[in-house]
Design a protein around this motif. Structure first.
Motif, PDB file in Angstrom:
ATOM      1  N   UNK A   1       0.815  -1.299   0.027  1.00  0.00           N
ATOM      2  CA  UNK A   1       0.000   0.176  -0.052  1.00  0.00           C
ATOM      3  C   UNK A   1       0.950   1.506  -0.004  1.00  0.00           C
ATOM      4  N   UNK A   2       0.299   2.240  -0.578  1.00  0.00           N
ATOM      5  CA  UNK A   2       0.970   3.784  -0.639  1.00  0.00           C
ATOM      6  C   UNK A   2       0.193   4.634   0.351  1.00  0.00           C
ATOM      7  N   UNK A   3       0.838   5.557   1.090  1.00  0.00           N
ATOM      8  CA  UNK A   3       0.118   6.611   1.806  1.00  0.00           C
ATOM      9  C   UNK A   3       0.658   8.080   1.597  1.00  0.00           C
ATOM     10  N   UNK A   4      -0.077   8.838   1.994  1.00  0.00           N
ATOM     11  CA  UNK A   4       0.351  10.435   2.120  1.00  0.00           C
ATOM     12  C   UNK A   4      -0.301  10.627   3.620  1.00  0.00           C
ATOM     13  N   UNK A   5       0.592  11.515   4.202  1.00  0.00           N
ATOM     14  CA  UNK A   5       0.157  11.862   5.704  1.00  0.00           C
ATOM     15  C   UNK A   5       0.848  13.095   5.830  1.00  0.00           C
ATOM     16  N   UNK A   6       0.003  13.830   6.774  1.00  0.00           N
ATOM     17  CA  UNK A   6       0.215  15.045   7.616  1.00  0.00           C
ATOM     18  C   UNK A   6       0.222  15.022   9.140  1.00  0.00           C
ATOM     19  N   UNK A   7       1.523  15.667   9.800  1.00  0.00           N
ATOM     20  CA  UNK A   7       1.268  15.373  11.167  1.00  0.00           C
ATOM     21  C   UNK A   7       1.696  17.070  11.641  1.00  0.00           C
ATOM     22  N   UNK A   8       1.190  17.291  12.885  1.00  0.00           N
ATOM     23  CA  UNK A   8       1.687  18.636  13.648  1.00  0.00           C
ATOM     24  C   UNK A   8       2.227  17.907  14.762  1.00  0.00           C
ATOM     25  N   UNK A   9       3.533  18.442  14.974  1.00  0.00           N
ATOM     26  CA  UNK A   9       4.190  17.924  16.278  1.00  0.00           C
ATOM     27  C   UNK A   9       4.809  19.133  16.898  1.00  0.00           C
ATOM     28  N   UNK A  10       4.583  18.988  18.207  1.00  0.00           N
ATOM     29  CA  UNK A  10       4.859  19.887  19.310  1.00  0.00           C
ATOM     30  C   UNK A  10       5.738  18.992  20.199  1.00  0.00           C
ATOM     31  N   UNK A  11       7.088  19.391  20.194  1.00  0.00           N
ATOM     32  CA  UNK A  11       8.115  18.866  21.125  1.00  0.00           C
ATOM     33  C   UNK A  11       8.430  19.671  22.474  1.00  0.00           C
ATOM     34  N   UNK A  12       7.662  20.829  22.730  1.00  0.00           N
ATOM     35  CA  UNK A  12       7.778  21.536  24.046  1.00  0.00           C
ATOM     36  C   UNK A  12       8.866  22.251  23.867  1.00  0.00           C
ATOM     37  N   UNK A  13       9.179  22.555  25.452  1.00  0.00           N
ATOM     38  CA  UNK A  13      10.428  23.438  25.649  1.00  0.00           C
ATOM     39  C   UNK A  13      11.419  22.773  25.798  1.00  0.00           C
ATOM     40  N   UNK A  14      12.571  22.978  25.354  1.00  0.00           N
ATOM     41  CA  UNK A  14      14.049  22.449  25.646  1.00  0.00           C
ATOM     42  C   UNK A  14      14.586  23.170  26.698  1.00  0.00           C
ATOM     43  N   UNK A  15      15.731  22.297  27.286  1.00  0.00           N
ATOM     44  CA  UNK A  15      16.439  22.976  28.209  1.00  0.00           C
ATOM     45  C   UNK A  15      16.968  24.156  27.709  1.00  0.00           C
ATOM     46  N   UNK A  16      16.899  25.268  28.473  1.00  0.00           N
ATOM     47  CA  UNK A  16      17.258  26.621  27.952  1.00  0.00           C
ATOM     48  C   UNK A  16      18.627  26.783  28.094  1.00  0.00           C
ATOM     49  N   UNK A  17      19.333  28.067  27.806  1.00  0.00           N
ATOM     50  CA  UNK A  17      20.580  28.653  27.816  1.00  0.00           C
ATOM     51  C   UNK A  17      20.959  29.829  28.696  1.00  0.00           C
ATOM     52  N   UNK A  18      22.129  30.030  29.150  1.00  0.00           N
ATOM     53  CA  UNK A  18      22.445  31.192  29.931  1.00  0.00           C
ATOM     54  C   UNK A  18      23.777  31.755  29.235  1.00  0.00           C
ATOM     55  N   UNK A  19      23.493  33.008  29.088  1.00  0.00           N
ATOM     56  CA  UNK A  19      24.897  33.695  28.477  1.00  0.00           C
ATOM     57  C   UNK A  19      24.994  34.900  29.033  1.00  0.00           C
ATOM     58  N   UNK A  20      26.348  35.053  29.669  1.00  0.00           N
ATOM     59  CA  UNK A  20      26.927  36.346  30.461  1.00  0.00           C
ATOM     60  C   UNK A  20      27.800  37.081  29.840  1.00  0.00           C
ATOM     61  N   UNK A  21      27.762  38.368  30.021  1.00  0.00           N
ATOM     62  CA  UNK A  21      28.772  39.347  29.475  1.00  0.00           C
ATOM     63  C   UNK A  21      29.203  40.262  30.371  1.00  0.00           C
ATOM     64  N   UNK A  22      30.389  40.745  30.532  1.00  0.00           N
ATOM     65  CA  UNK A  22      30.825  41.588  31.354  1.00  0.00           C
ATOM     66  C   UNK A  22      31.558  42.913  30.593  1.00  0.00           C
ATOM     67  N   UNK A  23      31.185  44.146  30.895  1.00  0.00           N
ATOM     68  CA  UNK A  23      31.943  45.134  30.097  1.00  0.00           C
ATOM     69  C   UNK A  23      32.277  46.255  31.233  1.00  0.00           C
ATOM     70  N   UNK A  24      33.546  46.820  30.946  1.00  0.00           N
ATOM     71  CA  UNK A  24      34.276  47.818  32.031  1.00  0.00           C
ATOM     72  C   UNK A  24      34.364  48.885  31.259  1.00  0.00           C
ATOM     73  N   UNK A  25      34.135  50.009  31.921  1.00  0.00           N
ATOM     74  CA  UNK A  25      34.366  51.511  31.266  1.00  0.00           C
ATOM     75  C   UNK A  25      35.023  52.164  32.194  1.00  0.00           C
ATOM     76  N   UNK A  26      36.001  53.082  31.814  1.00  0.00           N
ATOM     77  CA  UNK A  26      36.687  53.907  32.727  1.00  0.00           C
ATOM     78  C   UNK A  26      36.432  55.356  32.193  1.00  0.00           C
ATOM     79  N   UNK A  27      35.805  56.168  33.029  1.00  0.00           N
ATOM     80  CA  UNK A  27      35.443  57.740  32.544  1.00  0.00           C
ATOM     81  C   UNK A  27      36.448  58.488  33.483  1.00  0.00           C
ATOM     82  N   UNK A  28      37.435  59.229  32.683  1.00  0.00           N
ATOM     83  CA  UNK A  28      38.420  60.032  33.328  1.00  0.00           C
ATOM     84  C   UNK A  28      37.823  61.479  33.658  1.00  0.00           C
TER      85      UNK A  28
END
Length: 272
Positions: free
Chosen positions: A201-228
């Motif tokens: 047999x042959x077939x054609x199919x449509x699926x909607x898929x929701x895998x939910x929320x994956x483990x998140x990420x965390x990104x940090x940045x540090x900046x230093x300014x020197x005002x004379x």
């Protein structure tokens, strides 16, 4: 002579049996298709700013640093994760009259991928970009029930739904972070299948898929300014700002695929 002319006994011809077609039984098959995926990144960016005044000649700190919490702003990102998919499936059907119920499981390799941008404003307006990010759905699978109706002995129309699971790989090389992993969700869809003969047999199919929320990420940045000469001549102010972005990624998919199944011999349905 009379004996020779006697009527011969009548023998009823055997009834011709039409084996018909029955969908019941185990089957295996393969499929190929295309998926239109969508990843959504959502989170917040927060941080602190610390300002310390020094004597320029020292440099000697003057007083304690002034620490200020920065207001949280949204972290936002969207991109289309599209690509070719292909894999195999197996299952079992039970047919009762014109109705069919079944179970099916499949496993798919995926080439769905994209490059998006993580921003600090909804819609990623100019000047809001934090860093680019790469996404790839490596594989996914489903375990689903099927409920179908036979429009004719060889044409099956069905609805399907159940468990979905998959592996999403995400990374932002510019800031050295990665996230994602394997997650489970749900799927629902519909399809049609045509029996070529008693096995194929042959077939054609449509699926909607929701895998939910994956483990998140965390990104940090540090900046230093020197005002004379701030806040006055003979002084300078060093400001250290640390920001952290915390966010997660949700993944959904629209799948269209065609396939072929081989059904192992099931019961024969005789029609008289």
């Amino acid at each position: 002579m009379a004996a020779d002319l006697a009527a011969k006994p009548y023998a009823k011809a055997p009834v011709m049996v039409d084996p018909g077609y029955n969908w019941s039984g185990f089957y295996v098959g393969g499929n190929v298709g295309y998926s239109w995926g969508r990843e959504r990144d959502d989170g917040t960016l927060s941080g602190v700013s610390s300002a310390q005044v020094f004597r320029t000649a020292g440099p000697t700190p003057v007083g304690a640093p002034v620490v200020t919490a920065l207001g949280a702003v949204p972290v936002w990102g969207r991109s289309n994760v599209d690509g070719v998919i292909g894999g195999g499936q197996f299952g079992y059907n039970w047919q009762q009259s014109n109705w069919l119920v079944g179970l099916e499981a499949d496993l798919q390799a995926s080439d769905e991928k994209s490059t998006g941008t993580i921003c600090v404003a909804v819609g990623c307006p100019t000047g809001s970009a934090l860093f680019p990010a790469n996404y790839k759905l490596d594989w996914f699978g489903t375990v689903r029930g099927r409920v179908g109706w036979l429009a004719s002995p060889r044409i099956l129309l069905y609805a399907t739904g159940g468990l979905a699971y998959g592996h999403l790989d995400a990374s932002a090389p510019a800031v050295g972070i990665g996230w994602g992993g394997t997650n489970a969700g749900w799927t629902v869809g519909a399809g049609g299948e045509f029996a070529i003969d008693r096995s194929w047999s042959v077939k054609v199919e449509y699926l909607y898929m929701d895998l939910g929320s994956f483990n998140g990420a965390s990104a940090s940045a540090t900046t230093v300014t020197n005002a004379l000469n701030t806040p006055g001549v003979g002084f300078n102010t060093v400001t250290t700002t640390t920001t952290t972005a915390n966010f997660g990624t949700r993944f959904t998919d629209n799948i269209v695929r065609v396939g072929v199944n081989y059904r192992f011999s099931g019961p024969v349905v005789a029609k008289y």
